[in-house]
Design an enzyme around this catalytic site. Structure first.
Site, PDB file in Angstrom:
ATOM      1  N   CYS A   2      40.274  48.512  28.546  1.00  0.00           N
ATOM      2  CA  CYS A   2      40.704  49.628  27.702  1.00  0.00           C
ATOM      3  C   CYS A   2      39.890  49.699  26.413  1.00  0.00           C
ATOM      4  O   CYS A   2      39.435  48.678  25.908  1.00  0.00           O
ATOM      5  CB  CYS A   2      42.160  49.461  27.318  1.00  0.00           C
ATOM      6  SG  CYS A   2      43.264  49.284  28.709  1.00  0.00           S
ATOM      7  N   ARG A  27      32.887  49.921  29.547  1.00  0.00           N
ATOM      8  CA  ARG A  27      33.822  48.803  29.667  1.00  0.00           C
ATOM      9  C   ARG A  27      34.716  48.918  30.893  1.00  0.00           C
ATOM     10  O   ARG A  27      35.396  47.967  31.253  1.00  0.00           O
ATOM     11  CB  ARG A  27      34.700  48.731  28.412  1.00  0.00           C
ATOM     12  CG  ARG A  27      33.886  48.482  27.156  1.00  0.00           C
ATOM     13  CD  ARG A  27      34.722  48.721  25.936  1.00  0.00           C
ATOM     14  NE  ARG A  27      35.817  47.791  25.878  1.00  0.00           N
ATOM     15  CZ  ARG A  27      35.779  46.638  25.242  1.00  0.00           C
ATOM     16  NH1 ARG A  27      34.680  46.271  24.630  1.00  0.00           N
ATOM     17  NH2 ARG A  27      36.816  45.845  25.214  1.00  0.00           N
ATOM     18  N   TRP A  75      42.579  51.211  31.257  1.00  0.00           N
ATOM     19  CA  TRP A  75      42.358  50.483  32.516  1.00  0.00           C
ATOM     20  C   TRP A  75      43.739  50.008  32.924  1.00  0.00           C
ATOM     21  O   TRP A  75      44.339  49.169  32.247  1.00  0.00           O
ATOM     22  CB  TRP A  75      41.414  49.320  32.254  1.00  0.00           C
ATOM     23  CG  TRP A  75      40.872  48.638  33.458  1.00  0.00           C
ATOM     24  CD1 TRP A  75      39.752  48.991  34.165  1.00  0.00           C
ATOM     25  CD2 TRP A  75      41.378  47.459  34.088  1.00  0.00           C
ATOM     26  NE1 TRP A  75      39.550  48.108  35.191  1.00  0.00           N
ATOM     27  CE2 TRP A  75      40.532  47.158  35.182  1.00  0.00           C
ATOM     28  CE3 TRP A  75      42.471  46.628  33.857  1.00  0.00           C
ATOM     29  CZ2 TRP A  75      40.738  46.072  36.012  1.00  0.00           C
ATOM     30  CZ3 TRP A  75      42.679  45.544  34.690  1.00  0.00           C
ATOM     31  CH2 TRP A  75      41.817  45.278  35.757  1.00  0.00           C
ATOM     32  N   ASN A  99      45.565  48.449  23.511  1.00  0.00           N
ATOM     33  CA  ASN A  99      44.893  47.564  24.468  1.00  0.00           C
ATOM     34  C   ASN A  99      45.712  46.287  24.554  1.00  0.00           C
ATOM     35  O   ASN A  99      46.154  45.783  23.524  1.00  0.00           O
ATOM     36  CB  ASN A  99      43.500  47.174  23.964  1.00  0.00           C
ATOM     37  CG  ASN A  99      42.525  48.327  24.031  1.00  0.00           C
ATOM     38  OD1 ASN A  99      42.843  49.389  24.538  1.00  0.00           O
ATOM     39  ND2 ASN A  99      41.332  48.109  23.499  1.00  0.00           N
ATOM     40  N   GLY A 100      45.875  45.756  25.745  1.00  0.00           N
ATOM     41  CA  GLY A 100      46.602  44.497  25.878  1.00  0.00           C
ATOM     42  C   GLY A 100      47.893  44.687  26.651  1.00  0.00           C
ATOM     43  O   GLY A 100      48.063  45.685  27.362  1.00  0.00           O
ATOM     44  N   GLU A 486      26.307  33.430  42.365  1.00  0.00           N
ATOM     45  CA  GLU A 486      26.097  34.568  41.463  1.00  0.00           C
ATOM     46  C   GLU A 486      25.490  35.755  42.219  1.00  0.00           C
ATOM     47  O   GLU A 486      25.843  36.909  41.972  1.00  0.00           O
ATOM     48  CB  GLU A 486      25.206  34.122  40.281  1.00  0.00           C
ATOM     49  CG  GLU A 486      24.684  35.224  39.373  1.00  0.00           C
ATOM     50  CD  GLU A 486      25.761  36.054  38.673  1.00  0.00           C
ATOM     51  OE1 GLU A 486      26.954  35.699  38.720  1.00  0.00           O
ATOM     52  OE2 GLU A 486      25.398  37.102  38.118  1.00  0.00           O
ATOM     53  N   LYS A 490      27.209  39.399  42.383  1.00  0.00           N
ATOM     54  CA  LYS A 490      26.516  40.623  41.962  1.00  0.00           C
ATOM     55  C   LYS A 490      26.591  41.670  43.066  1.00  0.00           C
ATOM     56  O   LYS A 490      26.878  42.831  42.832  1.00  0.00           O
ATOM     57  CB  LYS A 490      25.056  40.272  41.634  1.00  0.00           C
ATOM     58  CG  LYS A 490      24.368  40.984  40.526  1.00  0.00           C
ATOM     59  CD  LYS A 490      25.022  40.984  39.174  1.00  0.00           C
ATOM     60  CE  LYS A 490      25.773  39.784  38.793  1.00  0.00           C
ATOM     61  NZ  LYS A 490      26.733  39.855  37.736  1.00  0.00           N
ATOM     62  N   GLU A 493      30.206  43.044  43.429  1.00  0.00           N
ATOM     63  CA  GLU A 493      30.621  43.857  42.283  1.00  0.00           C
ATOM     64  C   GLU A 493      30.110  45.285  42.369  1.00  0.00           C
ATOM     65  O   GLU A 493      30.847  46.222  42.079  1.00  0.00           O
ATOM     66  CB  GLU A 493      30.069  43.261  40.973  1.00  0.00           C
ATOM     67  CG  GLU A 493      30.827  42.077  40.426  1.00  0.00           C
ATOM     68  CD  GLU A 493      30.190  41.551  39.156  1.00  0.00           C
ATOM     69  OE1 GLU A 493      30.903  41.377  38.173  1.00  0.00           O
ATOM     70  OE2 GLU A 493      28.956  41.304  39.138  1.00  0.00           O
ATOM     71  N   HIS A 509      30.975  23.838  58.147  1.00  0.00           N
ATOM     72  CA  HIS A 509      32.397  23.566  57.918  1.00  0.00           C
ATOM     73  C   HIS A 509      33.216  24.850  57.846  1.00  0.00           C
ATOM     74  O   HIS A 509      34.305  24.849  57.289  1.00  0.00           O
ATOM     75  CB  HIS A 509      32.576  22.738  56.644  1.00  0.00           C
ATOM     76  CG  HIS A 509      31.870  21.424  56.710  1.00  0.00           C
ATOM     77  ND1 HIS A 509      32.271  20.411  57.560  1.00  0.00           N
ATOM     78  CD2 HIS A 509      30.752  20.975  56.080  1.00  0.00           C
ATOM     79  CE1 HIS A 509      31.433  19.384  57.426  1.00  0.00           C
ATOM     80  NE2 HIS A 509      30.509  19.709  56.542  1.00  0.00           N
ATOM     81  N   LYS A 605      34.362  45.587  31.819  1.00  0.00           N
ATOM     82  CA  LYS A 605      33.327  44.765  31.201  1.00  0.00           C
ATOM     83  C   LYS A 605      33.922  43.605  30.420  1.00  0.00           C
ATOM     84  O   LYS A 605      33.421  42.497  30.453  1.00  0.00           O
ATOM     85  CB  LYS A 605      32.494  45.647  30.269  1.00  0.00           C
ATOM     86  CG  LYS A 605      31.344  44.935  29.586  1.00  0.00           C
ATOM     87  CD  LYS A 605      30.260  44.601  30.568  1.00  0.00           C
ATOM     88  CE  LYS A 605      29.115  43.839  29.969  1.00  0.00           C
ATOM     89  NZ  LYS A 605      28.360  43.132  31.017  1.00  0.00           N
TER      90      LYS A 605
END
Ligand code: G6P
Length: 610
Positions: A2, A27, A75, A99-100, A486, A490, A493, A509, A605
């Site tokens: 947010c 964001r 968000w 926000n929060g 990573e 990527k 995402e 395994h 973000k």
């Protein structure tokens, strides 16, 4: 996540607020809204599900000349993304953006319901708005600051808020606890934002609100208070961010720009810290003496997402630098809720690009409570984590706008390696051991430039071939393992392909059961002692009809569907080159699939709630 903006001054508030919200789009959000008021106390609230562009259309249809207002990109946490749930929320004369999360909103809602309040949305924010309204309207003086203060003393949770009372349009009240807010001051006007990038171009004079502070913003200036409205001294700082840093500079996407920026941003990270002449590493902001550095026995690295994987990779390097140091890497959201023990002489590296990630921040607080020295590996200057750590290393990569992190990763690894070197030096490591790393760090920016030049087109073509797959497996051994993790992150995402990263030795395994025509496999094969082991993993996949892509710095013959061969003089830091290629691969996959590369669905973000 947010975003909050606010404005009071002589300019058109609708334009300033929507402009600010566009700056915060990166964001991640799912709805947006603004409210402005005129001098007579008439408020115009406009909200829209979806992008700020949808809100722009509403503004066009309801243009106002108001000079004060607040805005928000949401968000969703409580309640689905919808206009009804979008901020600003309104109860009576009070408009509020938040926000929060207000954790005890159910209790407060119950109390307010007994007082006759009814609610139109599913949000905790509307409940907080109603609480402010309750205190506001029961005062004879209609004092917004006092009403916000009383409401916040009842609220449990995390917040950054901006509040407006339509019948007192000469001020905004803002407050923070656990969610960042910054106030920009200029002659006759005040800006508010949850992220300094919304202030760039308006003013470079800023006040960072601390947890538990409330501020009144009027044209004449800003006053700071604690939660009980006692006056607090304010510190105005210079904002070190310019317009250039938040523009695409001719690239199609911020993500691509940020991948290409890495040689330069890495140079900024290394500048002054790699001393080839005397062969030593130097970090200025650790606030630790040589003696204290020499006593470090254990390093705990904590972070989320890409920052966590940067920690994973750095852990190999830090342990290589000194055999007298052990390293442990923890996911912040796990560490904060488990019981854990740390050996004496532990130093924690708290890794965060934004410096605002809620879980990482919570770990910092917990570690400090236990008396552990915490150092920040942070990018955002002035962010919460950067302010609260005991010392640290700014990675200095500039604004990272794309939600998926790229340039921060490379520099976080470099910064943590520098820390490992500084500790090793203090413990008496020879110039030769240190020198090998310093020389590679020094050469790395140019190597990244060359690798991008030589392989960008190849990665693009590869993406064309594999963009229609829905599943991928990334694998590597040793330092290539974190790169596999990573690389998979990527890809998932931004391309939304289901991707898993695995230690290649774990193939047998479990994951080898997945190999079929719907999968492709990316094997990161370093030309080192483990080369043969990696090759046997490849043979196992090929034998089962897998679609393998190999990235390697070896020139030996390799049997795979596609082979990307890089040549580099780097031996220790070559994983960072492989990672840059995987960033390019993920980027082109996302473009091929027509995705919103910079703002992938559902992602944010800066994750300021847990
Ligand atoms: C979010 C972002 C990731 C990032 C992670 C940690 O999930 O989308 O790109 O790696 O948060 O963020 P931080 O700012 O703490 O590095």
């Amino acid at each position: 996540m947010c975003g909050i903006v606010g404005y009071i001054g002589d300019r058109n508030a609708q334009e300033i607020l929507t402009g600010g919200l566009r700056r915060l789009e990166y964001r991640g959000y799912d709805s947006a809204g603004i409210v402005t008021t005129n001098d007579a106390g008439k408020a115009t609230r406009l909200r829209a599900k979806g992008k700020v562009a949808e809100l722009d259309e509403k503004v066009l249809a309801h243009k106002k000349t108001d000079h004060v207002g607040i805005g928000h990109t949401r968000w969703a946490t409580h309640g689905v993304p919808s206009e009804r749930n979008a901020h600003p929320h309104r109860v009576g004369a009070i408009y509020l953006v938040h926000n929060g999360i207000i954790e005890n909103y159910r209790d407060i809602k119950e109390l307010l319901t007994t007082k006759g309040y009814a609610f139109n949305s599913d949000t905790d924010t509307e409940v907080l708005t109603a609480l402010v309204d309750l205190f506001y309207k029961t005062q004879s003086t209609k004092n917004l600051l006092a009403a916000v203060s009383e409401a916040l003393q009842m609220a449990v949770g995390a917040y950054g808020i901006a509040v407006l009372a339509a019948d007192s349009p000469e001020e905004l009240v803002v407050a923070r606890k656990g969610s960042p807010l910054v106030i920009g001051v200029s002659e006759g006007e005040v800006y508010v934002a949850s992220d300094p990038s919304a202030l760039v171009g308006h003013t470079d004079q800023v006040i960072y609100l601390k947890d538990g502070e409330i501020a009144t913003c009027r044209r004449e200036g800003v006053e700071l208070y604690d939660i009980a409205t006692n006056v607090v001294e304010k510190v105005v700082e210079k904002l070190e961010l310019d317009l250039q840093a938040i523009q695409k500079k001719g690239f199609d996407h911020f993500l691509l720009k940020e991948i290409y920026e890495q040689p330069d941003t890495l140079r900024s990270t290394l500048s002054g810290r790699v001393q080839l002449e005397g062969m030593y590493a130097k970090l200025g902001g650790l606030n630790m003496s040589d003696k204290e550095l020499s006593e470090v026995e254990h390093v705990l690295v904590v972070g989320c997402g890409t920052a966590y994987y940067a920690g994973q990779l750095a852990s190999y390097y830090i342990e290589q630098c000194s055999d007298k140091v052990t390293v442990q890497v923890a996911i912040a959201s796990e560490l904060r809720y488990r019981s854990f023990n740390l050996p004496k002489n532990t130093v924690a590296l708290v890794v965060s690009q934004s410096g605002e990630t809620a879980d990482t921040h919570a770990c910092l607080r917990e570690l400090q409570k236990r008396g552990i020295r915490c150092l920040g590996i942070v990018n955002a200057v002035g962010s919460t984590i950067a302010r609260e750590v005991d010392g640290g290393v700014y990675v200095h990569v500039g604004a990272e706008i794309s939600v998926a992190s790229t340039k921060a990763f490379t520099s976080q690894v470099a910064a943590m390696l520098l820390f490992g070197l500084v500790v090793a030096q203090a413990k008496g490591a020879g110039k030769q051991e240190i020198g090998a790393y310093l020389q590679e760090l020094d050469a790395l920016p140019d190597e990244i430039t060359r690798i991008i030049e030589e392989h960008a087109e190849e990665m693009k073509q590869l993406a064309k071939t594999y963009a229609s797959y829905e599943h991928a497996l990334f694998m590597g051994r040793d330092t290539m393992f974190p790169v596999a993790l990573e690389g998979a992150l990527k890809l998932k995402e931004i391309s939304y392909i289901q991707a898993e990263g695995y230690a290649a030795g774990e193939l047998k395994h479990g994951p080898i059961a997945l190999v079929d025509d719907r999968f492709f496999e990316v094997a990161l094969v370093a030309d080192n002692l483990l080369y043969e082991k990696s090759m046997s993993n490849l043979i196992e996949i090929n034998a089962r009809g897998g679609h393998t892509i190999v990235l390697t710095d070896s020139d030996k013959p390799i049997d795979a569907e596609a082979v990307v061969r890089i040549s580099t003089k780097l031996k220790l830091l070559s994983p960072l080159l492989f990672n840059v290629l995987l960033q390019l691969f993920a980027y082109h996959m996302a473009v091929e699939r027509g995705n919103d590369v910079d703002q992938p669905r559902n992602l944010a973000k800066s994750v300021t709630v847990e």
